[in-house]
Enzyme design. Structure first.
Site, short mmCIF file in Angstrom:
data_model
loop_
_atom_site.label_atom_id
_atom_site.label_comp_id
_atom_site.label_asym_id
_atom_site.label_seq_id
_atom_site.Cartn_x
_atom_site.Cartn_y
_atom_site.Cartn_z
N ARG A 127 -8.05 -14.15 4.08
CA ARG A 127 -8.56 -13.08 4.26
C ARG A 127 -9.71 -13.61 3.96
O ARG A 127 -10.84 -13.28 3.15
CB ARG A 127 -8.28 -12.02 3.59
CG ARG A 127 -7.50 -10.97 4.46
CD ARG A 127 -6.24 -11.01 5.17
NE ARG A 127 -6.20 -10.51 6.25
CZ ARG A 127 -5.12 -9.62 5.50
NH1 ARG A 127 -5.19 -9.04 4.53
NH2 ARG A 127 -4.90 -8.73 6.63
N GLN A 132 -12.34 -14.77 9.52
CA GLN A 132 -11.92 -13.16 10.04
C GLN A 132 -11.75 -13.56 11.32
O GLN A 132 -10.46 -12.84 12.28
CB GLN A 132 -13.10 -12.53 10.25
CG GLN A 132 -12.94 -11.52 9.24
CD GLN A 132 -13.98 -10.32 8.97
OE1 GLN A 132 -14.81 -11.49 8.93
NE2 GLN A 132 -14.07 -9.67 8.38
N ASP A 135 -7.79 -14.13 11.66
CA ASP A 135 -6.68 -12.62 10.77
C ASP A 135 -6.03 -12.82 12.35
O ASP A 135 -6.10 -10.79 12.66
CB ASP A 135 -7.74 -12.19 10.41
CG ASP A 135 -6.88 -11.58 8.95
OD1 ASP A 135 -5.32 -11.46 9.25
OD2 ASP A 135 -7.79 -11.01 8.31
N SER A 138 -3.75 -8.86 10.95
CA SER A 138 -5.45 -7.78 11.27
C SER A 138 -5.20 -7.35 12.70
O SER A 138 -5.41 -6.02 12.71
CB SER A 138 -7.03 -7.49 10.33
OG SER A 138 -7.40 -8.02 9.06
N TYR A 233 -5.35 -8.37 -1.90
CA TYR A 233 -4.33 -7.34 -1.52
C TYR A 233 -3.84 -7.07 -3.14
O TYR A 233 -4.56 -7.46 -4.12
CB TYR A 233 -2.77 -8.86 -1.47
CG TYR A 233 -3.30 -8.38 -0.38
CD1 TYR A 233 -2.80 -8.07 0.99
CD2 TYR A 233 -3.68 -10.46 0.10
CE1 TYR A 233 -3.16 -8.93 2.02
CE2 TYR A 233 -3.42 -11.18 1.27
CZ TYR A 233 -3.43 -10.46 2.34
OH TYR A 233 -3.14 -11.41 3.90
P1 NAD Z 1 -1.40 -4.91 3.69
O1 NAD Z 1 -1.12 -4.63 4.69
O2 NAD Z 1 -0.50 -5.76 2.43
O3 NAD Z 1 -1.03 -2.97 2.54
C1 NAD Z 1 -1.51 -2.22 3.00
C2 NAD Z 1 -2.21 -1.32 2.49
O4 NAD Z 1 -0.83 -1.06 1.09
C3 NAD Z 1 -2.92 -2.07 1.43
O5 NAD Z 1 -4.49 -1.52 1.58
C4 NAD Z 1 -2.61 -1.40 -0.30
O6 NAD Z 1 -3.50 -1.67 -1.00
C5 NAD Z 1 -2.10 -0.23 0.14
N1 NAD Z 1 -0.65 -0.34 -1.14
C6 NAD Z 1 -0.10 -1.14 -1.32
N2 NAD Z 1 0.89 -0.72 -2.24
C7 NAD Z 1 0.72 0.91 -2.56
C8 NAD Z 1 0.76 1.97 -3.18
N3 NAD Z 1 2.37 1.60 -4.06
N4 NAD Z 1 0.45 2.74 -3.26
C9 NAD Z 1 -0.80 3.20 -1.65
N5 NAD Z 1 -1.16 1.95 -1.18
C10 NAD Z 1 -0.26 0.51 -1.34
O7 NAD Z 1 -2.93 -4.52 3.40
P2 NAD Z 1 -4.07 -5.60 4.24
O8 NAD Z 1 -4.29 -4.23 5.32
O9 NAD Z 1 -3.47 -6.76 5.42
O10 NAD Z 1 -5.45 -5.81 3.83
C11 NAD Z 1 -5.15 -6.08 2.48
C12 NAD Z 1 -6.42 -6.45 1.98
O11 NAD Z 1 -7.25 -7.42 2.68
C13 NAD Z 1 -7.90 -5.17 1.75
O12 NAD Z 1 -8.64 -5.63 1.13
C14 NAD Z 1 -8.40 -5.58 3.08
O13 NAD Z 1 -10.01 -5.23 3.89
C15 NAD Z 1 -8.45 -6.82 2.82
N6 NAD Z 1 -8.46 -8.31 4.23
C16 NAD Z 1 -9.84 -8.32 4.52
C17 NAD Z 1 -10.21 -9.42 5.20
C18 NAD Z 1 -11.49 -10.15 5.43
O14 NAD Z 1 -12.40 -10.51 4.64
N7 NAD Z 1 -11.45 -11.18 6.37
C19 NAD Z 1 -9.18 -9.11 6.77
C20 NAD Z 1 -8.39 -7.97 6.60
C21 NAD Z 1 -7.99 -8.21 5.33
#
Ligand code: NAD
Length: 387
Positions: A127, A132, A135, A138, A233
């Site tokens: 990530r 990006q 990804d 995403s 995460y």
């Molecule tokens: P994910 O699909 O693993 O999880 C979805 C969401 O569920 C997350 O926001 C997580 O915090 C939340 N979650 C987990 N347990 C929980 C709980 N008990 N109660 C409430 N919410 C809960 O996550 P994702 O959408 O793939 O993204 C995760 C992270 O990666 C984020 O910080 C996102 O900003 C980051 N990200 C970064 C990049 C990048 O830099 N290129 C790209 C995509 C995502």
């Protein structure tokens, strides 16, 4: 060098690895592209369109798999109807780029290693800013978040927006989104566009500003532990924190017309956030869409792939939502693969530079070995639970 695009055999999988536009770009770079006949059919991309983009259409599945230098797929390889396994059709030393669910199905990774396949898991793309464009988690989660809101809106026996009509005023729907990662944020944006009042919760407090910038209210819950793991995460939290979270969100679930849950912790069962008691407190006619259905569900009443109605509350547990929008899902996934291929290829040849963090993190098997520590841990966990 041949890059091949396989036809997906998973029943629910309508996406395809490359679309004609991305084929044309690779052909322009001097790469030979083979596309299995009918590979794009369920995403509305015809063999003719691939051929016009410069691909060679291959009807013989065994030839396509057996002669590919790089094979592109969407769903993890699986058994065919005749009992043979797709992986066994690959030649030793071939490269596979696909979703592989390596933490959920480490045995598949083990099989790829023993077959001497160099496998790249699209779930493992780092990530980082540089990665990006590759990804795929995403690009596909964003589609799932959007579609979840449309499914909820279609199932809700109410309008989403506030309406002032000659027949009276309609109050806007209240939508509560749990988990504000990629899918959750897209769900917030989509529900707002449809005119709903939106609240959202996530255990990562850092998302508060993003939630607010999309016009939703952030529900804050103070937890006395770190909730963020490496890579940004969420972490799996303690039982005390889980309980506190459930208590805090119960009031918001109770008043919501729609609850969309997207909470996940990589490599773990999805956290249970919406209990049976909470569902019992909801108004009849309310709708829950559980995007974590395939990972065990965020709602206690979720039945993956089915709609369940309890006391008038409909709980929908969709499976593979990105596949239900196969044109755009394939378009963005193909762009993700194209970007990864640019890192893997140098002067039309394969260049496996393991010093590059994208190659290092994404490659799960090479030269007969499993290269990813988390997959090895998952395998160890499995054998420990058997013995
Ligand atoms: P994910 O699909 O693993 O999880 C979805 C969401 O569920 C997350 O926001 C997580 O915090 C939340 N979650 C987990 N347990 C929980 C709980 N008990 N109660 C409430 N919410 C809960 O996550 P994702 O959408 O793939 O993204 C995760 C992270 O990666 C984020 O910080 C996102 O900003 C980051 N990200 C970064 C990049 C990048 O830099 N290129 C790209 C995509 C995502």
């Amino acid at each position: 060098m041949k890059i091949a695009v396989a036809k997906e055999i998973e029943v629910c999988e309508r996406r395809v690895g490359l679309i004609p536009d991305t084929v044309a770009r690779l052909v322009k770079q001097g790469v030979e592209i083979w596309v299995e006949s009918g590979a794009g059919e369920r995403a509305f991309f015809t063999d003719e369109a691939y051929a016009a983009a410069g691909a060679k259409i291959i009807s013989d599945t065994a030839q396509l798999w057996g002669e590919a230098d790089i094979l592109l797929k969407v769903s993890p390889p699986q058994e065919r109807e005749d009992g043979s396994c797709e992986i066994d059709s690959l030649r030793e030393g071939a490269i596979l780029l696909s979703f592989l669910n390596p933490l959920g199905n480490p045995l598949l990774v083990q099989r790829l290693a023993s077959k001497q396949v160099t496998a790249f898991s699209m779930e493992m793309i780092p990530r980082s800013t540089r990665a990006q464009s590759m990804d795929a988690l995403s690009s596909q989660a964003s589609i799932a978040g959007y579609k979840a809101v449309l499914i909820a809106a279609a199932a809700l026996p109410k309008y989403f927006p506030r309406l002032t009509t000659a027949a009276g005023t309609i109050a806007p729907a209240k939508v509560f989104i749990i988990g504000a990662g990629v899918a959750g944020l897209q769900a917030i944006a989509t529900a707002r566009r449809l005119g709903a009042i939106v609240e959202a919760f996530d255990i990562r407090p850092a998302v508060k500003e993003e939630v607010q910038s999309l016009g939703a209210k952030f529900v804050e819950v103070k937890l006395e532990e770190e909730t963020v793991a490496a890579g940004g995460y969420a972490k799996e939290v303690s039982e005390t924190s889980k309980q506190r979270t459930q208590e805090a969100i119960a009031a918001h679930v109770k008043t919501a017309d729609v609850v969309i849950t997207t909470a996940q912790v990589p490599g773990k069962k999805a956290p249970l956030l919406v209990t049976q008691e909470m569902v019992a407190q909801m108004k009849p006619g309310s709708v829950i869409v559980d995007l974590a259905a395939e990972q065990g569900g965020n709602c206690a009443c979720t039945d993956p792939g089915r709609d369940v109605v309890i006391n008038g509350v409909t709980i929908i547990g969709p499976i593979n939502l990105p596949s239900s929008m196969p044109i755009h899902a394939s378009q963005v996934y193909a762009k993700n693969l194209l970007a990864l291929l640019q890192v893997l290829l140098k002067d039309k040849a394969i260049n496996l530079n393991f010093e590059d963090d994208i190659i290092r993190d994404t490659c799960v098997t090479h030269a007969g070995e499993i290269r990813n520590a988390r997959v090895l841990d998952a395998l160890e966990g499995m054998s420990a639970s058997i013995s």
